[in-house]
Design an enzyme around this catalytic site. Sequence first.
Site, PDB file in Angstrom:
ATOM      1  N   LYS A 216       0.387  -9.384  -5.867  1.00 37.52           N
ATOM      2  CA  LYS A 216       0.134  -8.597  -4.480  1.00 37.52           C
ATOM      3  C   LYS A 216      -1.110  -7.546  -4.917  1.00 37.52           C
ATOM      4  O   LYS A 216      -1.020  -6.773  -5.872  1.00 37.52           O
ATOM      5  CB  LYS A 216       1.153  -7.760  -4.158  1.00 37.52           C
ATOM      6  CG  LYS A 216       1.162  -7.120  -2.848  1.00 37.52           C
ATOM      7  CD  LYS A 216       2.218  -6.086  -2.421  1.00 37.52           C
ATOM      8  CE  LYS A 216       2.295  -4.764  -3.137  1.00 37.52           C
ATOM      9  NZ  LYS A 216       3.590  -4.057  -2.589  1.00 37.52           N
ATOM     10  N   THR A 247       6.597  -0.289   5.540  1.00 31.99           N
ATOM     11  CA  THR A 247       5.996  -0.810   6.783  1.00 31.99           C
ATOM     12  C   THR A 247       6.493  -2.396   7.008  1.00 31.99           C
ATOM     13  O   THR A 247       6.273  -2.910   8.108  1.00 31.99           O
ATOM     14  CB  THR A 247       4.472  -0.697   6.773  1.00 31.99           C
ATOM     15  OG1 THR A 247       4.095  -1.868   5.664  1.00 31.99           O
ATOM     16  CG2 THR A 247       3.651   0.429   6.606  1.00 31.99           C
TER      17      THR A 247
END
Length: 337
Positions: A216, A247
Amino acid sequence: MAITTAPVNESRQPVGIITPPVSSSFSAAVLAGSANLLLAQGVERALGVRLAACTTERFPDGEVMVRIDESVRGLEVVLLQLTSPPVNDHLIELLAMVDACRRAAAARIVAVIPYFGYARSDRRDGRRMPIMGSLLADLMERAGINHVITLDVHTPAVEGFFRIPVDNLTAVPVLAEVLRPRVPANAVIVSPDVGATRLANRYATLLGLPVAICHKRRTSGTEVSVTRIIGDVSGRPCVIVDDMITTGGTVAECLRALRQAGAPTNAIVAATHAVLVPGALSKLAAAGVQELIVTDSVALAPAADSSQLRTMVVSVAPLIATAIRRLLAGGSLRMLA
Ligand code: R5P
């Protein structure tokens, strides 16, 4: 919203408020700040003792006022307060409570901070940036904390930021037990980034499953991209595990990449800290999260956007109570870490 709560089995043996450990001359008091009152009540129940009374008030201008309503003179104080959102308010409240206890002549202050905010800020990356995790450690020590207990803290670097003892508990065994009956034999544990690999390995060991790791890149607080996946996920049910979900962007992007690599459309997700800012649950549901399994380390706001997402909340209050009980008895926390 389908939220189930599942406390884990734990002995509810009372310890008295608080029985001085036989090996120590200290007496102790357990206090909690306002960041997660449900968790504090759970810890109180699991410990079998009454939390010492204290008051937190916010003035109209945003300043915080705390007051310890019982004597802590000469006592070992265990203070439960997390630095969850609103992070800065909860942090200042923690520091204020520590200052109040220190000025009230507490003998020693142990801060139990299950969710340690700002832990993701652990390096400068060569830029003109603060290392917030380190700054928090300095502030906490300066305020008077003598010992810190965290839970699945984002990075082991946090321990190095302190000069005082830090014990990091883990909720992985508790969450793995909830996952066990849900996870098929051909499943794979997925680490959504390289940083969560150690956590993923612990789940994988407990559940006897292989691990896949997403690579990532974070471009901002809300944007991440997964560029490749290490490990075989094709046709395998995936269980994404992480220390925290804020989030939901990391999990959503991870699911997209997993699908692209041939994994099924849906996945189970397990995380210790359900920080879950508004909109996160909808994002997770839309991304294909089939069930979300989290702990109650962070107070879950009643969210209007969670109706489509099956969520299971496992309490870590018994784990924290066990740690406090052991700590006050001078015992080791190794088996909880
Ligand atoms: C980052 O390294 C953490 O382990 C989590 O993956 C991340 O903080 C989750 O944040 P969000 O849900 O906003 O992507």
